[in-house]
Design an enzyme around this catalytic site. Structure first.
Site, PDB file in Angstrom:
ATOM      1  CG  ASN A 113      14.829 -10.466  12.597  1.00 33.34           C
ATOM      2  OD1 ASN A 113      15.992 -10.195  12.326  1.00 33.34           O
ATOM      3  ND2 ASN A 113      13.990  -9.578  13.079  1.00 33.34           N
ATOM      4  CG  HIS A 144       7.264  -4.320  13.017  1.00 31.57           C
ATOM      5  ND1 HIS A 144       7.068  -5.254  14.004  1.00 31.57           N
ATOM      6  CD2 HIS A 144       8.447  -4.620  12.429  1.00 31.57           C
ATOM      7  CE1 HIS A 144       8.094  -6.095  14.012  1.00 31.57           C
ATOM      8  NE2 HIS A 144       8.947  -5.737  13.071  1.00 31.57           N
ATOM      9  CE  LYS A 148       5.661  -7.207  10.563  1.00 30.93           C
ATOM     10  NZ  LYS A 148       6.280  -7.819   9.375  1.00 30.93           N
TER      11      LYS A 148
HETATM   12  N1  LIG Z   1      13.238 -11.810   7.304  1.00 23.97           N
HETATM   13  C1  LIG Z   1      13.548 -10.544   7.645  1.00 23.97           C
HETATM   14  O1  LIG Z   1      14.569 -10.269   8.286  1.00 23.97           O
HETATM   15  C2  LIG Z   1      12.629  -9.425   7.214  1.00 23.97           C
HETATM   16  C3  LIG Z   1      12.986  -8.089   7.480  1.00 23.97           C
HETATM   17  C4  LIG Z   1      12.164  -7.070   6.971  1.00 23.97           C
HETATM   18  C5  LIG Z   1      11.011  -7.404   6.266  1.00 23.97           C
HETATM   19  N2  LIG Z   1      10.691  -8.720   6.076  1.00 23.97           N
HETATM   20  C6  LIG Z   1       9.534  -9.133   5.288  1.00 23.97           C
HETATM   21  O2  LIG Z   1       9.865  -8.948   3.922  1.00 23.97           O
HETATM   22  C7  LIG Z   1       8.680  -8.638   3.186  1.00 23.97           C
HETATM   23  C8  LIG Z   1       8.887  -7.348   2.413  1.00 23.97           C
HETATM   24  O3  LIG Z   1       9.071  -6.286   3.340  1.00 23.97           O
HETATM   25  P1  LIG Z   1       9.113  -4.771   2.834  1.00 23.97           P
HETATM   26  O4  LIG Z   1       9.117  -3.918   4.060  1.00 23.97           O
HETATM   27  O5  LIG Z   1      10.184  -4.607   1.825  1.00 23.97           O
HETATM   28  O6  LIG Z   1       7.678  -4.671   2.136  1.00 23.97           O
HETATM   29  P2  LIG Z   1       7.243  -3.745   0.905  1.00 23.97           P
HETATM   30  O7  LIG Z   1       5.745  -3.799   0.910  1.00 23.97           O
HETATM   31  O8  LIG Z   1       7.917  -2.428   0.963  1.00 23.97           O
HETATM   32  O9  LIG Z   1       7.812  -4.520  -0.382  1.00 23.97           O
HETATM   33  C9  LIG Z   1       7.291  -5.723  -0.859  1.00 23.97           C
HETATM   34  C10 LIG Z   1       7.491  -5.732  -2.366  1.00 23.97           C
HETATM   35  O10 LIG Z   1       7.053  -7.016  -2.846  1.00 23.97           O
HETATM   36  C11 LIG Z   1       6.311  -6.791  -4.030  1.00 23.97           C
HETATM   37  N3  LIG Z   1       5.391  -7.911  -4.270  1.00 23.97           N
HETATM   38  C12 LIG Z   1       4.160  -8.128  -3.735  1.00 23.97           C
HETATM   39  N4  LIG Z   1       3.617  -9.248  -4.239  1.00 23.97           N
HETATM   40  C13 LIG Z   1       4.527  -9.746  -5.113  1.00 23.97           C
HETATM   41  C14 LIG Z   1       4.542 -10.882  -5.972  1.00 23.97           C
HETATM   42  N5  LIG Z   1       3.501 -11.731  -6.018  1.00 23.97           N
HETATM   43  N6  LIG Z   1       5.635 -11.083  -6.752  1.00 23.97           N
HETATM   44  C15 LIG Z   1       6.694 -10.231  -6.715  1.00 23.97           C
HETATM   45  N7  LIG Z   1       6.724  -9.127  -5.923  1.00 23.97           N
HETATM   46  C16 LIG Z   1       5.656  -8.889  -5.138  1.00 23.97           C
HETATM   47  C17 LIG Z   1       5.575  -5.477  -3.788  1.00 23.97           C
HETATM   48  O11 LIG Z   1       5.168  -4.891  -5.031  1.00 23.97           O
HETATM   49  C18 LIG Z   1       6.655  -4.665  -3.079  1.00 23.97           C
HETATM   50  O12 LIG Z   1       7.454  -3.939  -3.994  1.00 23.97           O
HETATM   51  C19 LIG Z   1       7.548  -8.608   4.217  1.00 23.97           C
HETATM   52  O13 LIG Z   1       6.931  -9.872   4.265  1.00 23.97           O
HETATM   53  C20 LIG Z   1       8.284  -8.323   5.523  1.00 23.97           C
HETATM   54  O14 LIG Z   1       7.559  -8.755   6.660  1.00 23.97           O
HETATM   55  C21 LIG Z   1      11.483  -9.726   6.522  1.00 23.97           C
END
Ligand SMILES: NC(=O)c1ccc[n+]([C@@H]2O[C@H](COP(=O)([O-])OP(=O)(O)OC[C@H]3O[C@@H](n4cnc5c(N)ncnc54)[C@H](O)[C@@H]3O)[C@@H](O)[C@H]2O)c1
Length: 253
Positions: A113, A144, A148
Site C-alpha cells: 500500500n 474492495h 479485485k
Molecule cells: N501497492 C498499492 O498501493 C496498490 C494500490 C492499488 C492496487 N494495487 C495492486 O496493483 C495491481 C494492479 O491494480 P489495478 O487495480 O490497476 O488492476 P487492473 O486489473 O486494473 O490492472 C492491471 C493491469 O496489469 C496488466 N497485466 C496483467 N498481467 C500482466 C503482465 N504479465 N505483464 C504486464 N501487464 C500485465 C493487465 O492487463 C492490466 O491492464 C493489483 O495487484 C493491485 O492489488 C496496489
C-alpha cells in the site's frame, strides 16, 4: 528528470498514474508495458515486451500489474541495473523469494500500500497491539471493489504483519474460519474480506476487549493516493543512487 517505465499501464492504476504524471515536471513516463491495449490514449507508447530502444533511457520501473509480470520486470531491471517499485499484490512465497534475491543486485521498493495514511495506521496499530495484546482480540476487516483478484488484500496482510512485529512469535493470521469449530484463541489475528461495487479500499483494525472496542481505520476515496505514493518513491529512488536492497514506505517517510 526521472524516466519511468510503467508496467500495467492499461489498468486502473496505470491510467491514474498516467494522469498524475502529466501534472508533474520532475518525472516523465517514457513508456508502458501491458498485455492488453489501453482503453484511452495515455500520452506514451504501451508495449507488450521490453525489446525497444527507447527503453534504454528508463531509469526506474513502477509496476502496478500482476505477479505474472514479475519475471519480466526483474529481468529488465537487473539487466539495466535500475531500481524497481513493485506495487502489485498477491505475490506467492516463491515470488517473494525472487524479489529478495533481486534486491541483492538492485534497489527494490515494495509496499502493498503506497498511501501515507495506510502506512501511518500500520504504525498506530502496532503501537496499539503493544498496549492491548493479549487482553484484546485483533481482527482486520477489509473491503474492495468487485474486480479485485486477490483476497485478503495485500494491505490487510501488511497490517497483520506489522502488528505481529509487536507480538509473540506464536501469533497466527487466520483468513478463513469456516472449517474451525472452536472458540477464538488469543494468539490470532483474523482477516475478513468484503468484495463489492466500486469500493476503492477500506481497512479497519478492531481491538476487541472486555466491554470495549478500539478501532483504527482508513478509507481510500481515490486511487490517486497510491499513484502519488508510487511516483514520489520513483523520484526518491532516482534522485540519488541507492544501494541494492529492499526499501519500503517507512524509508520514504
Ligand atoms: N501497492 C498499492 O498501493 C496498490 C494500490 C492499488 C492496487 N494495487 C495492486 O496493483 C495491481 C494492479 O491494480 P489495478 O487495480 O490497476 O488492476 P487492473 O486489473 O486494473 O490492472 C492491471 C493491469 O496489469 C496488466 N497485466 C496483467 N498481467 C500482466 C503482465 N504479465 N505483464 C504486464 N501487464 C500485465 C493487465 O492487463 C492490466 O491492464 C493489483 O495487484 C493491485 O492489488 C496496489
Amino acid at each position: 528528470m526521472t524516466n519511468i517505465l510503467l508496467v500495467g499501464a492499461a489498468g486502473r492504476m496505470g491510467t491514474v498514474i498516467a494522469g498524475l504524471a502529466k501534472e508533474r515536471d520532475d518525472l516523465k513516463i517514457l513508456a508502458g508495458i501491458d498485455v492488453t491495449e489501453p482503453k484511452e490514449a495515455l500520452g506514451f507508447p504501451v508495449y507488450t515486451d521490453y525489446a525497444h530502444d527507447e527503453l534504454n533511457d528508463v531509469n526506474v520501473i513502477v509496476d502496478f500489474s500482476n505477479p505474472k509480470a514479475l519475471d519480466g520486470v526483474l529481468t529488465f531491471a537487473m539487466d539495466k541495473k535500475i531500481p524497481v517499485i513493485l506495487c502489485s499484490t498477491g505475490y506467492s512465497e516463491a515470488e517473494q523469494a525472487k524479489i529478495h534475491e533481486a534486491a541483492k543486485e538492485i534497489p527494490v521498493f515494495f509496499s502493498a500500500n503506497m498511501s501515507i495514511g495506510v502506512n501511518l495506521i500500520a504504525a498506530l496499530a502496532k503501537k496499539a497491539a503493544e498496549v492491548l495484546y493479549p487482553g484484546f482480540n485483533i481482527e482486520i476487516v477489509e473491503a474492495h471493489h468487485n474486480q479485485k483478484l486477490d483476497a485478503p488484500s495485500g494491505t490487510a496482510v501488511m497490517l497483520a504483519d506489522r502488528i505481529k512485529e509487536a507480538l509473540p512469535d506464536d501469533v497466527e493470521t487466520v483468513t478463513d474460519r469456516s472449517a474451525i469449530r472452536a472458540a477464538r484463541p488469543e494468539n490470532q489475528i483474523g482477516i475478513a474480506s468484503v468484495r463489492g461495487g466500486s469500493i476503492v479500499g477500506e481497512h479497519e483494525i478492531l481491538f476487541a476487549g472486555p466491554d470495549e472496542v478500539v478501532k483504527i481505520s482508513h478509507s481510500a476515496y481515490s486511487r490517486k493516493i497510491f499513484g502519488n505514493g508510487a511516483l514520489n518513491a520513483a523520484v526518491w529512488l532516482t534522485k540519488k543512487p541507492h544501494a541494492p536492497g529492499m526499501y519500503s514506505m517507512d524509508d520514504l517517510l
